[in-house]
Design an enzyme around this catalytic site. Sequence first.
Site, PDB file in Angstrom:
ATOM      1  CG  PHE A  23      -2.226   0.589   1.061  1.00  0.00           C
ATOM      2  CD1 PHE A  23      -3.355  -0.222   1.028  1.00  0.00           C
ATOM      3  CD2 PHE A  23      -2.391   1.964   0.895  1.00  0.00           C
ATOM      4  CE1 PHE A  23      -4.611   0.331   0.836  1.00  0.00           C
ATOM      5  CE2 PHE A  23      -3.639   2.506   0.700  1.00  0.00           C
ATOM      6  CZ  PHE A  23      -4.751   1.688   0.667  1.00  0.00           C
ATOM      7  CD  GLU A  59      -3.097  -6.638   6.084  1.00  0.00           C
ATOM      8  OE1 GLU A  59      -2.649  -5.578   5.599  1.00  0.00           O
ATOM      9  OE2 GLU A  59      -4.303  -6.790   6.356  1.00  0.00           O
ATOM     10  CB  ILE A  83      -1.927   8.852   3.048  1.00  0.00           C
ATOM     11  CG1 ILE A  83      -0.420   8.595   2.929  1.00  0.00           C
ATOM     12  CG2 ILE A  83      -2.298  10.265   2.606  1.00  0.00           C
ATOM     13  CD1 ILE A  83       0.117   8.589   1.519  1.00  0.00           C
ATOM     14  N   GLY A  86      -6.892   9.529   1.970  1.00  0.00           N
ATOM     15  CA  GLY A  86      -7.595   8.450   1.286  1.00  0.00           C
ATOM     16  C   GLY A  86      -8.033   7.339   2.207  1.00  0.00           C
ATOM     17  CB  THR A  87      -7.013   6.187   5.187  1.00  0.00           C
ATOM     18  OG1 THR A  87      -5.927   6.280   4.283  1.00  0.00           O
ATOM     19  CG2 THR A  87      -7.046   4.819   5.794  1.00  0.00           C
ATOM     20  CG  HIS A  89      -9.991   1.848   7.412  1.00  0.00           C
ATOM     21  ND1 HIS A  89      -9.968   2.314   6.130  1.00  0.00           N
ATOM     22  CD2 HIS A  89      -9.291   0.671   7.378  1.00  0.00           C
ATOM     23  CE1 HIS A  89      -9.298   1.482   5.362  1.00  0.00           C
ATOM     24  NE2 HIS A  89      -8.868   0.478   6.095  1.00  0.00           N
TER      25      HIS A  89
HETATM   26  N1  INI Z   1      -2.902   0.435   4.491  1.00  0.00           N
HETATM   27  C1  INI Z   1      -1.779   1.182   4.454  1.00  0.00           C
HETATM   28  O1  INI Z   1      -0.677   0.664   4.681  1.00  0.00           O
HETATM   29  N2  INI Z   1      -1.842   2.518   4.160  1.00  0.00           N
HETATM   30  C2  INI Z   1      -3.030   3.133   3.907  1.00  0.00           C
HETATM   31  O2  INI Z   1      -3.028   4.375   3.653  1.00  0.00           O
HETATM   32  C3  INI Z   1      -4.208   2.361   3.922  1.00  0.00           C
HETATM   33  N3  INI Z   1      -5.482   2.959   3.575  1.00  0.00           N
HETATM   34  O3  INI Z   1      -5.496   4.056   3.038  1.00  0.00           O
HETATM   35  O4  INI Z   1      -6.526   2.357   3.793  1.00  0.00           O
HETATM   36  C4  INI Z   1      -4.126   0.988   4.235  1.00  0.00           C
HETATM   37  N4  INI Z   1      -5.207   0.229   4.284  1.00  0.00           N
HETATM   38  C5  INI Z   1      -5.146  -1.209   4.161  1.00  0.00           C
HETATM   39  C6  INI Z   1      -5.005  -1.929   5.485  1.00  0.00           C
HETATM   40  O5  INI Z   1      -3.710  -1.740   6.049  1.00  0.00           O
HETATM   41  C7  INI Z   1      -5.197  -3.435   5.277  1.00  0.00           C
HETATM   42  O6  INI Z   1      -4.238  -3.926   4.373  1.00  0.00           O
HETATM   43  C8  INI Z   1      -6.587  -3.763   4.743  1.00  0.00           C
HETATM   44  O7  INI Z   1      -7.596  -3.200   5.554  1.00  0.00           O
HETATM   45  C9  INI Z   1      -6.811  -5.293   4.651  1.00  0.00           C
HETATM   46  O8  INI Z   1      -6.631  -5.905   5.926  1.00  0.00           O
END
Ligand code: INI
Length: 154
Positions: A23, A59, A83, A86-87, A89
């Site tokens: 990501f 993870e 960030i 865009g997030t 959660h």
């Molecule tokens: N994971 C990130 O490492 N950075 C991010 O900005 C992000 N956003 O934007 O959602 C993100 N989401 C994914 C999350 O870490 C998990 O991989 C996902 O929810 C599946 O378990």
Amino acid sequence: MPHIIEGQMTAQGLKVAIFATRFNDFVVSHLISGAMDFLTRHGMNADDATIIRVPGAFELPIACKKAAASGKYDGIVALGAVIRGGTPHFDYVCSEAAKGLALVSLEKDMPLGFGLLTRDSLEQAIDRAGAKSGNKGVEAASAMLETIRVLEQI
Ligand code: INI
């Protein structure tokens, strides 16, 4: 005179696992380069580093936990970028990742450099990935190295 313990910043002979999220790879790839550059300039053999990609910041803890339990590594660097823009959660991902990584480090007695950027915008993240305001990958690798060398002496 007090007895002072300080870590020598030499990475010679160390085996290091570098975990990095896919990501936001646009940012995270610069954190990986920063961490590798720092460690090799401080004596680590590049062949002694293992770079492990995980999906996202959430993870990072479980993957780091497995590496910590394996006995293969002297230290771990955990890299990623969350960030806010865009997030929705954002807060959950950041806090679970930080909490999980702290648990891994404490429960497994594993020096772990925390290189998870948590920023409001992509621009801010880039600034902390080697542009205007340093490189969080370098800082995390440096903190891991110093912690390894301090713990050896306590
Ligand atoms: N994971 C990130 O490492 N950075 C991010 O900005 C992000 N956003 O934007 O959602 C993100 N989401 C994914 C999350 O870490 C998990 O991989 C996902 O929810 C599946 O378990």
